[in-house]
Design a protein around this motif. Structure first.
Motif, PDB file in Angstrom:
ATOM      1  N   GLN A  64       4.625  15.668   6.282  1.00  0.00           N
ATOM      2  CA  GLN A  64       4.038  16.027   4.983  1.00  0.00           C
ATOM      3  C   GLN A  64       5.068  15.921   3.862  1.00  0.00           C
ATOM      4  OE1 GLN A  64       1.984  19.782   4.848  1.00  0.00           O
ATOM      5  NE2 GLN A  64       0.141  18.880   5.741  1.00  0.00           N
ATOM      6  N   ILE A  65       6.277  16.370   4.114  1.00  0.00           N
ATOM      7  CA  ILE A  65       7.317  16.303   3.093  1.00  0.00           C
ATOM      8  C   ILE A  65       7.648  14.850   2.769  1.00  0.00           C
ATOM      9  CG2 ILE A  65       9.709  16.872   2.520  1.00  0.00           C
ATOM     10  CD1 ILE A  65       9.325  19.337   4.459  1.00  0.00           C
ATOM     11  N   CYS A  66       7.751  14.012   3.779  1.00  0.00           N
ATOM     12  CA  CYS A  66       8.050  12.596   3.549  1.00  0.00           C
ATOM     13  C   CYS A  66       6.956  11.946   2.699  1.00  0.00           C
ATOM     14  CB  CYS A  66       8.223  11.867   4.876  1.00  0.00           C
ATOM     15  SG  CYS A  66       9.728  12.358   5.766  1.00  0.00           S
ATOM     16  N   ALA A  67       5.712  12.299   2.941  1.00  0.00           N
ATOM     17  CA  ALA A  67       4.609  11.771   2.131  1.00  0.00           C
ATOM     18  C   ALA A  67       4.745  12.239   0.683  1.00  0.00           C
ATOM     19  CB  ALA A  67       3.259  12.192   2.716  1.00  0.00           C
ATOM     20  N   LYS A  68       5.158  13.494   0.472  1.00  0.00           N
ATOM     21  CA  LYS A  68       5.386  14.002  -0.886  1.00  0.00           C
ATOM     22  C   LYS A  68       6.503  13.217  -1.574  1.00  0.00           C
ATOM     23  CE  LYS A  68       4.226  18.931  -0.676  1.00  0.00           C
ATOM     24  NZ  LYS A  68       4.798  20.280  -0.876  1.00  0.00           N
ATOM     25  N   LEU A  72       8.448   9.596  -5.665  1.00  0.00           N
ATOM     26  CA  LEU A  72       9.265   8.423  -5.947  1.00  0.00           C
ATOM     27  C   LEU A  72       8.437   7.336  -6.634  1.00  0.00           C
ATOM     28  CD1 LEU A  72      11.428   8.211  -2.709  1.00  0.00           C
ATOM     29  CD2 LEU A  72      12.288   8.593  -5.021  1.00  0.00           C
ATOM     30  N   ALA A  73       7.237   7.084  -6.117  1.00  0.00           N
ATOM     31  CA  ALA A  73       6.373   6.058  -6.710  1.00  0.00           C
ATOM     32  C   ALA A  73       6.019   6.413  -8.154  1.00  0.00           C
ATOM     33  CB  ALA A  73       5.106   5.883  -5.876  1.00  0.00           C
ATOM     34  N   GLU A  74       5.717   7.685  -8.409  1.00  0.00           N
ATOM     35  CA  GLU A  74       5.391   8.123  -9.773  1.00  0.00           C
ATOM     36  C   GLU A  74       6.548   7.901 -10.741  1.00  0.00           C
ATOM     37  OE1 GLU A  74       4.089  12.202  -9.644  1.00  0.00           O
ATOM     38  OE2 GLU A  74       2.388  11.733  -8.338  1.00  0.00           O
ATOM     39  N   LEU A  75       7.769   7.942 -10.212  1.00  0.00           N
ATOM     40  CA  LEU A  75       8.952   7.804 -11.061  1.00  0.00           C
ATOM     41  C   LEU A  75       9.550   6.398 -10.993  1.00  0.00           C
ATOM     42  CD1 LEU A  75      10.599  11.271 -10.373  1.00  0.00           C
ATOM     43  CD2 LEU A  75       9.279  10.547 -12.374  1.00  0.00           C
ATOM     44  N   GLY A  76       8.840   5.458 -10.377  1.00  0.00           N
ATOM     45  CA  GLY A  76       9.292   4.075 -10.356  1.00  0.00           C
ATOM     46  C   GLY A  76      10.362   3.762  -9.337  1.00  0.00           C
ATOM     47  N   SER A  77      10.372   4.491  -8.238  1.00  0.00           N
ATOM     48  CA  SER A  77      11.347   4.259  -7.175  1.00  0.00           C
ATOM     49  C   SER A  77      10.617   4.195  -5.838  1.00  0.00           C
ATOM     50  CB  SER A  77      12.403   5.370  -7.177  1.00  0.00           C
ATOM     51  OG  SER A  77      13.462   5.052  -6.297  1.00  0.00           O
ATOM     52  N   SER A  78      11.372   4.187  -4.751  1.00  0.00           N
ATOM     53  CA  SER A  78      10.777   4.145  -3.414  1.00  0.00           C
ATOM     54  C   SER A  78      11.773   4.669  -2.385  1.00  0.00           C
ATOM     55  CB  SER A  78      10.374   2.710  -3.041  1.00  0.00           C
ATOM     56  OG  SER A  78      11.543   1.918  -2.878  1.00  0.00           O
ATOM     57  N   LYS A  79      11.284   4.925  -1.186  1.00  0.00           N
ATOM     58  CA  LYS A  79      12.136   5.467  -0.126  1.00  0.00           C
ATOM     59  C   LYS A  79      13.269   4.516   0.246  1.00  0.00           C
ATOM     60  CE  LYS A  79       8.979   3.999   3.530  1.00  0.00           C
ATOM     61  NZ  LYS A  79       7.982   4.519   4.475  1.00  0.00           N
ATOM     62  N   GLU A  80      13.101   3.231  -0.014  1.00  0.00           N
ATOM     63  CA  GLU A  80      14.160   2.265   0.264  1.00  0.00           C
ATOM     64  C   GLU A  80      15.357   2.455  -0.663  1.00  0.00           C
ATOM     65  OE1 GLU A  80      10.449   0.913   1.993  1.00  0.00           O
ATOM     66  OE2 GLU A  80      10.885   1.417  -0.089  1.00  0.00           O
ATOM     67  N   LYS A  81      15.182   3.256  -1.709  1.00  0.00           N
ATOM     68  CA  LYS A  81      16.254   3.499  -2.671  1.00  0.00           C
ATOM     69  C   LYS A  81      16.883   4.882  -2.510  1.00  0.00           C
ATOM     70  CE  LYS A  81      14.422   0.268  -6.057  1.00  0.00           C
ATOM     71  NZ  LYS A  81      13.991   0.100  -7.457  1.00  0.00           N
ATOM     72  N   LEU A  82      16.578   5.565  -1.403  1.00  0.00           N
ATOM     73  CA  LEU A  82      17.206   6.861  -1.143  1.00  0.00           C
ATOM     74  C   LEU A  82      18.706   6.672  -0.950  1.00  0.00           C
ATOM     75  CD1 LEU A  82      14.705   8.542   1.339  1.00  0.00           C
ATOM     76  CD2 LEU A  82      15.163   9.207  -1.033  1.00  0.00           C
ATOM     77  N   VAL A  83      19.470   7.620  -1.483  1.00  0.00           N
ATOM     78  CA  VAL A  83      20.922   7.573  -1.376  1.00  0.00           C
ATOM     79  C   VAL A  83      21.415   8.623  -0.382  1.00  0.00           C
ATOM     80  CG1 VAL A  83      23.086   7.855  -2.662  1.00  0.00           C
ATOM     81  CG2 VAL A  83      21.132   6.715  -3.734  1.00  0.00           C
ATOM     82  N   THR A  84      20.877   9.813  -0.486  1.00  0.00           N
ATOM     83  CA  THR A  84      21.345  10.908   0.363  1.00  0.00           C
ATOM     84  C   THR A  84      20.214  11.897   0.625  1.00  0.00           C
ATOM     85  OG1 THR A  84      23.164  12.490   0.681  1.00  0.00           O
ATOM     86  CG2 THR A  84      22.200  12.352  -1.530  1.00  0.00           C
ATOM     87  N   LEU A 119      11.903  20.275  -1.106  1.00  0.00           N
ATOM     88  CA  LEU A 119      10.465  20.129  -0.883  1.00  0.00           C
ATOM     89  C   LEU A 119      10.100  20.681   0.494  1.00  0.00           C
ATOM     90  CD1 LEU A 119       9.926  16.490  -2.190  1.00  0.00           C
ATOM     91  CD2 LEU A 119       9.300  18.611  -3.341  1.00  0.00           C
ATOM     92  N   ALA A 120       8.995  21.400   0.539  1.00  0.00           N
ATOM     93  CA  ALA A 120       8.460  21.932   1.789  1.00  0.00           C
ATOM     94  C   ALA A 120       7.043  21.387   1.984  1.00  0.00           C
ATOM     95  CB  ALA A 120       8.444  23.459   1.751  1.00  0.00           C
ATOM     96  N   TRP A 162      11.183  11.567  10.690  1.00  0.00           N
ATOM     97  CA  TRP A 162      12.109  10.955   9.733  1.00  0.00           C
ATOM     98  C   TRP A 162      12.291   9.470  10.051  1.00  0.00           C
ATOM     99  CZ3 TRP A 162      14.270  12.327   5.248  1.00  0.00           C
ATOM    100  CH2 TRP A 162      15.440  11.695   4.809  1.00  0.00           C
ATOM    101  N   LEU A 163      12.533   9.158  11.326  1.00  0.00           N
ATOM    102  CA  LEU A 163      12.786   7.768  11.718  1.00  0.00           C
ATOM    103  C   LEU A 163      11.516   6.925  11.691  1.00  0.00           C
ATOM    104  CD1 LEU A 163      15.375   8.427  14.548  1.00  0.00           C
ATOM    105  CD2 LEU A 163      15.824   7.504  12.249  1.00  0.00           C
ATOM    106  N   ASN A 164      10.360   7.528  11.892  1.00  0.00           N
ATOM    107  CA  ASN A 164       9.092   6.793  11.745  1.00  0.00           C
ATOM    108  C   ASN A 164       8.826   6.461  10.282  1.00  0.00           C
ATOM    109  OD1 ASN A 164       8.475   6.765  14.472  1.00  0.00           O
ATOM    110  ND2 ASN A 164       7.253   8.623  14.370  1.00  0.00           N
ATOM    111  N   TRP A 165       9.322   7.288   9.394  1.00  0.00           N
ATOM    112  CA  TRP A 165       9.090   7.121   7.960  1.00  0.00           C
ATOM    113  C   TRP A 165      10.037   6.106   7.335  1.00  0.00           C
ATOM    114  CZ3 TRP A 165      11.958   9.863   3.783  1.00  0.00           C
ATOM    115  CH2 TRP A 165      11.364   9.682   2.522  1.00  0.00           C
ATOM    116  N   LEU A 166      11.302   6.133   7.747  1.00  0.00           N
ATOM    117  CA  LEU A 166      12.317   5.295   7.106  1.00  0.00           C
ATOM    118  C   LEU A 166      12.755   4.145   8.002  1.00  0.00           C
ATOM    119  CD1 LEU A 166      14.680   7.924   5.486  1.00  0.00           C
ATOM    120  CD2 LEU A 166      13.508   6.078   4.301  1.00  0.00           C
ATOM    121  N   PRO A 167      12.740   2.913   7.474  1.00  0.00           N
ATOM    122  CA  PRO A 167      13.274   1.795   8.241  1.00  0.00           C
ATOM    123  C   PRO A 167      14.790   1.963   8.428  1.00  0.00           C
ATOM    124  CG  PRO A 167      12.323   1.048   6.135  1.00  0.00           C
ATOM    125  CD  PRO A 167      12.214   2.531   6.182  1.00  0.00           C
ATOM    126  N   ALA A 168      15.304   1.557   9.567  1.00  0.00           N
ATOM    127  CA  ALA A 168      16.720   1.757   9.899  1.00  0.00           C
ATOM    128  C   ALA A 168      17.658   1.198   8.839  1.00  0.00           C
ATOM    129  CB  ALA A 168      17.031   1.144  11.262  1.00  0.00           C
TER     130      ALA A 168
END
Length: 114
Positions: free
Chosen positions: A41-45, A50-62, A26-27, A80-86
């Motif tokens: 912008q990419i993080c928002a995408k 993820l929300a459309e597919l029933g997931s969320s950023k808390e479920k990122l694996v890699t 994604l760009a 990246w760090l502002n977007w994702l909780p540690a």
């Protein structure tokens, strides 16, 4: 079972296999932004898809993050760090590339659990 989501002319945005959502790269939409802005912008995408597919950023694996200008890496990391909780950071590799396309500074590929 394999499910394909969001077909484009050249690929599917996401392919699901074994409960894992595998994203294509994604760009950002606005290439006039610096690397931090493009990353935001990419993080928002990613959030939206993820929300459309029933997931969320808390479920990122890699994540694999491709950048074309290492002098702007700190801005990318800040977004990246502002977007994702540690506590939910996925594995990650940042890969320097010569070019991603005209004015594209960052492209992100992620996988997440549904």
């Amino acid at each position: 079972m394999i499910q394909r989501h969001m077909q484009t002319r050249i690929n599917h945005r996401v392919v699901e296999a074994g409960g894992i959502l595998h994203f294509g790269g994604l760009a950002a939409d606005d290439f006039s932004l610096d690397m931090k802005g493009q990353t935001e912008q990419i993080c928002a995408k990613i959030d939206k898809i993820l929300a459309e597919l029933g997931s969320s950023k808390e479920k990122l694996v890699t994540a694999m993050i491709y950048i074309s200008d290492f002098s702007q890496k700190d801005g990318m990391n800040e977004a990246w760090l502002n977007w994702l909780p540690a506590e939910h950071l996925p594995t990650r590799a940042t890969i320097g590339v010569a070019e991603l396309g005209k004015d594209v500074l960052v492209e992100i590929v992620v996988s997440a659990v549904r």
